[in-house]
Design a protein around this motif. Structure first.
Motif, mmCIF file in Angstrom:
data_model
loop_
_atom_site.group_PDB
_atom_site.id
_atom_site.type_symbol
_atom_site.label_atom_id
_atom_site.label_comp_id
_atom_site.label_asym_id
_atom_site.label_seq_id
_atom_site.Cartn_x
_atom_site.Cartn_y
_atom_site.Cartn_z
ATOM 1 N N TRP A 99 0.752 -1.186 0.031
ATOM 2 C CA TRP A 99 0.034 0.114 0.085
ATOM 3 C C TRP A 99 0.999 1.292 0.017
ATOM 4 O O TRP A 99 0.368 2.232 -0.471
ATOM 5 N N SER A 100 2.042 1.062 0.636
ATOM 6 C CA SER A 100 2.737 2.412 0.436
ATOM 7 C C SER A 100 3.505 2.506 -0.971
ATOM 8 O O SER A 100 3.493 3.626 -1.309
ATOM 9 N N PHE A 101 3.730 1.432 -1.491
ATOM 10 C CA PHE A 101 4.173 1.624 -2.994
ATOM 11 C C PHE A 101 3.037 2.133 -3.878
ATOM 12 O O PHE A 101 3.216 2.949 -4.852
ATOM 13 N N VAL A 102 1.685 1.549 -3.642
ATOM 14 C CA VAL A 102 0.690 2.180 -4.204
ATOM 15 C C VAL A 102 0.569 3.568 -4.183
ATOM 16 O O VAL A 102 0.273 4.323 -5.035
ATOM 17 N N LEU A 103 0.520 4.161 -2.974
ATOM 18 C CA LEU A 103 0.392 5.483 -2.582
ATOM 19 C C LEU A 103 1.402 6.208 -3.385
ATOM 20 O O LEU A 103 1.364 7.447 -3.832
ATOM 21 N N ALA A 104 2.734 5.944 -3.284
ATOM 22 C CA ALA A 104 3.889 6.597 -3.858
ATOM 23 C C ALA A 104 3.648 6.590 -5.587
ATOM 24 O O ALA A 104 3.991 7.731 -5.932
ATOM 25 N N VAL A 105 3.394 5.448 -5.900
ATOM 26 C CA VAL A 105 3.477 5.364 -7.494
ATOM 27 C C VAL A 105 2.074 6.046 -8.032
ATOM 28 O O VAL A 105 2.354 6.363 -8.948
ATOM 29 N N GLY A 106 1.153 5.936 -7.206
ATOM 30 C CA GLY A 106 -0.018 6.492 -7.649
ATOM 31 C C GLY A 106 -0.089 8.149 -7.622
ATOM 32 O O GLY A 106 -0.328 8.718 -8.769
ATOM 33 N N THR A 107 0.827 8.637 -6.677
ATOM 34 C CA THR A 107 0.830 9.896 -6.558
ATOM 35 C C THR A 107 1.773 10.572 -7.813
ATOM 36 O O THR A 107 1.615 11.566 -8.534
ATOM 37 N N ALA A 108 2.850 9.747 -8.128
ATOM 38 C CA ALA A 108 3.790 9.954 -9.116
ATOM 39 C C ALA A 108 3.182 10.070 -10.461
ATOM 40 O O ALA A 108 3.326 10.933 -11.484
ATOM 41 N N THR A 109 1.937 8.892 -10.837
ATOM 42 C CA THR A 109 1.890 8.651 -12.105
ATOM 43 C C THR A 109 0.663 9.810 -12.076
ATOM 44 O O THR A 109 0.406 10.189 -13.230
ATOM 45 N N GLY A 110 -0.257 10.263 -11.134
ATOM 46 C CA GLY A 110 -1.089 11.073 -11.208
ATOM 47 C C GLY A 110 -0.370 12.409 -11.515
ATOM 48 O O GLY A 110 -1.007 13.485 -12.471
ATOM 49 N N ALA A 111 0.494 12.674 -11.023
ATOM 50 C CA ALA A 111 1.307 13.930 -11.284
ATOM 51 C C ALA A 111 1.884 14.221 -12.606
ATOM 52 O O ALA A 111 1.932 15.165 -13.256
ATOM 53 N N LYS A 112 2.209 12.978 -13.253
ATOM 54 C CA LYS A 112 2.629 12.878 -14.583
ATOM 55 C C LYS A 112 1.732 13.169 -15.448
ATOM 56 O O LYS A 112 1.722 14.025 -16.402
ATOM 57 N N ALA A 113 0.499 12.477 -15.269
ATOM 58 C CA ALA A 113 -0.780 12.862 -16.234
ATOM 59 C C ALA A 113 -1.206 14.242 -16.074
ATOM 60 O O ALA A 113 -1.433 14.909 -17.208
ATOM 61 N N ALA A 114 -1.051 14.963 -14.954
ATOM 62 C CA ALA A 114 -1.634 16.255 -14.543
ATOM 63 C C ALA A 114 -0.425 16.934 -15.278
ATOM 64 O O ALA A 114 -0.773 17.992 -15.988
ATOM 65 N N GLY A 115 0.884 16.748 -15.397
ATOM 66 C CA GLY A 115 1.702 17.605 -16.047
ATOM 67 C C GLY A 115 1.876 17.631 -17.397
ATOM 68 O O GLY A 115 2.050 18.921 -18.164
ATOM 69 N N LEU A 116 1.527 16.624 -17.982
ATOM 70 C CA LEU A 116 1.239 16.517 -19.671
ATOM 71 C C LEU A 116 -0.024 17.419 -19.914
ATOM 72 O O LEU A 116 0.285 18.096 -20.984
ATOM 73 N N ALA A 117 -0.983 17.546 -19.320
ATOM 74 C CA ALA A 117 -1.992 18.397 -19.415
ATOM 75 C C ALA A 117 -1.882 19.970 -19.352
ATOM 76 O O ALA A 117 -2.024 20.917 -19.865
ATOM 77 N N ALA A 118 -1.061 20.219 -18.211
ATOM 78 C CA ALA A 118 -0.808 21.556 -17.711
ATOM 79 C C ALA A 118 0.301 22.238 -18.495
ATOM 80 O O ALA A 118 0.311 23.337 -18.902
ATOM 81 N N ARG A 119 0.986 21.337 -19.285
ATOM 82 C CA ARG A 119 2.282 21.737 -20.154
ATOM 83 C C ARG A 119 1.448 22.370 -21.596
ATOM 84 O O ARG A 119 2.165 23.038 -22.179
ATOM 85 N N SER A 120 0.572 21.554 -21.982
ATOM 86 C CA SER A 120 -0.089 21.966 -23.496
ATOM 87 C C SER A 120 -0.295 23.642 -23.293
ATOM 88 O O SER A 120 -0.223 23.920 -24.596
ATOM 89 N N PRO A 121 -0.955 24.397 -22.553
ATOM 90 C CA PRO A 121 -1.020 25.801 -22.859
ATOM 91 C C PRO A 121 0.056 26.337 -22.942
ATOM 92 O O PRO A 121 0.355 27.348 -23.786
ATOM 93 N N LEU A 122 1.245 25.942 -22.387
ATOM 94 C CA LEU A 122 2.484 26.517 -22.572
ATOM 95 C C LEU A 122 2.939 26.412 -24.095
ATOM 96 O O LEU A 122 3.600 27.187 -24.742
ATOM 97 N N ILE A 123 2.758 24.827 -24.562
ATOM 98 C CA ILE A 123 3.400 24.544 -26.060
ATOM 99 C C ILE A 123 2.269 25.388 -26.929
ATOM 100 O O ILE A 123 3.040 26.039 -28.071
#
Length: 422
Positions: A99-123
């Motif tokens: 569960w600590s693995f799921v928490l860490a990797v889930g947060t990292a994966t969610g932040a990655k997906a969020a970053g791809l969307a947030a970067r789009s207006p910059l592009i």
């Protein structure tokens, strides 16, 4: 690499941040799973389950964060996602249970997906009249960075000790933090004023949602290289195992060399739809050649697999360029982050479901499965131009007076309203 870097200015800052980020991504993509199985000693089945949970949870994150980037400024929101990803990745060293693995990797994966969307207006803001071409440029830079990260990760895998794996994880987190720090040199982008109408307009845009689904089906092709071919080569052919790395190298070099060139002729949604159709045919041919590599001499199998990978990569270049074009050109400028967050759902579903689909059809069923997968890509490619035409005819109208009619007309023709460098 110097030739890939844009001239000094905002585009170079974005490209440099992207390069540093993808070096870290290359570290994780190469040895992330091995860290949790070899260093943390989690069973492989649990690691797979945890990654699947993280992938599903992250699907909806991009839409919400993309909307925040539209409303509150893309640079700050994007930088925050990178910092969160750095902290979550550093947290991998503390993960000692499922569960600590799921928490860490889930947060990292969610932040990655969020970053791809947030970067789009910059592009879109700094991409000039053709942000789609700048996005293709960044993809070439991405492949260089991931390749370098993969080389560095090879050292940790070869050493195989707990300190070596932890050093890899810390290096990954530092790369993400450095990527955020580089963004401080980027001038802030003022939020685009919202217009009247529903807040979540991307989720009401049925043609765009259909394109998202079709692109998601086509995005399963990315897993052919990393999942299906390695397993097929080992279990069904006599080709040498080093060819797994060889096909990866061929793919990477071709993407770095030709992604920008492949995007130059795709300058309208209609051209993007045609590129999807060509990509589907290319994937059908490559899947058919891969299926024929079983049961033949090693040299012949190696030749067929290499040829198939070249054809597959050509399809990948067309598919990526087409996705850049339709996703930007059919998204209203004031909701770029939200729309690109929605478009990312297709790739997210392919990431979560693609491996199981390919293993079931191509490895479990064998040669007929490759033909089915190839036909799926071809049919998707044939359907996409029809969906693009529908999207152009049914682009969501804005309230009267919110944007000039000429701007809407320009968006339908493939121009990006208001995206010229200011």
């Amino acid at each position: 690499m110097p030739r890939l870097m844009p001239d000094p200015g905002p585009r170079r800052v974005i490209a440099a941040s992207n390069f540093v980020y993808t070096v870290g991504s290359g570290l994780y993509l190469t040895a992330g799973v091995l860290y949790f199985t070899e260093a943390v000693h989690l069973p492989a089945a649990l690691v797979g389950l945890g990654l699947g949970i993280a992938g599903v949870v992250s699907l909806a994150v991009g839409i919400g964060v993309g909307h925040l980037a539209d409303r509150y400024g893309a640079r700050g929101v994007y930088a925050i996602t990178l910092v969160v990803q750095a902290l979550a990745t550093a947290g991998f060293v503390l993960a000692d249970s499922f569960w600590s693995f799921v928490l860490a990797v889930g947060t990292a994966t969610g932040a990655k997906a969020a970053g791809l969307a947030a970067r789009s207006p910059l592009i879109r803001h700094y991409g000039g009249n053709r942000p789609q071409e700048f996005r293709a440029h960044l993809r070439a830079v991405t492949n260089v960075g991931i390749s370098l990260g993969a080389l560095l990760a090879g050292w940790a895998v070869q050493v195989g000790t707990l300190p070596a794996y932890r050093l890899l994880v810390i290096g990954n987190a530092v790369a993400f933090a450095a990527s955020a720090a580089i963004l401080t040199h980027l001038p802030p982008v003022a939020p685009v004023p919202a217009v009247g109408g529903p807040r979540w307009i991307a989720l009401r845009d049925r043609p765009y949602l259909l394109l998202t689904a079709l692109d998601g089906i086509m995005a399963v092709q990315f897993k052919v290289l990393t999942v299906a071919i390695p397993l097929w080569l080992v279990t069904a052919t006599t080709a040498p195992r080093w060819l797994i790395s060889g096909t990866m190298l061929v793919n990477t070099l071709l993407v770095v060399a030709f992604q920008m060139r492949a995007s130059r002729g795709i300058v309208s949604p209609a051209a993007g739809g045609a590129a999807y159709r060509r990509a589907g045919v290319a994937f059908l041919v490559s899947c058919s050649l891969i299926s024929l590599s079983a049961g033949i001499p090693a040299w012949a199998a190696a030749a067929l697999l290499t040829t198939a990978m070249v054809i597959h990569t050509i399809g990948e270049l067309w598919h990526s360029a087409a996705g850049f074009e339709v996703s930007f050109a059919l998204a209203p400028r004031h909701a770029t982050g939200q729309y690109l967050g929605v478009f990312g759902l297709g790739a997210g579903l392919a990431e979560a479901l693609g491996p199981a689909l390919l293993i079931s059809l191509c490895i479990g069923w064998g040669r007929p499965g490759w033909y089915v997968v190839g036909a799926l890509f071809a049919v998707t490619g044939l359907a996409t131009p029809l969906a693009v035409g529908w999207a152009q005819r049914r682009q969501q109208p804005l309230p009267k007076g919110s944007r000039p009619r000429a701007a809407r007309k320009g968006a339908a023709s493939g121009a990006v309203p208001g995206s010229a460098t200011r």
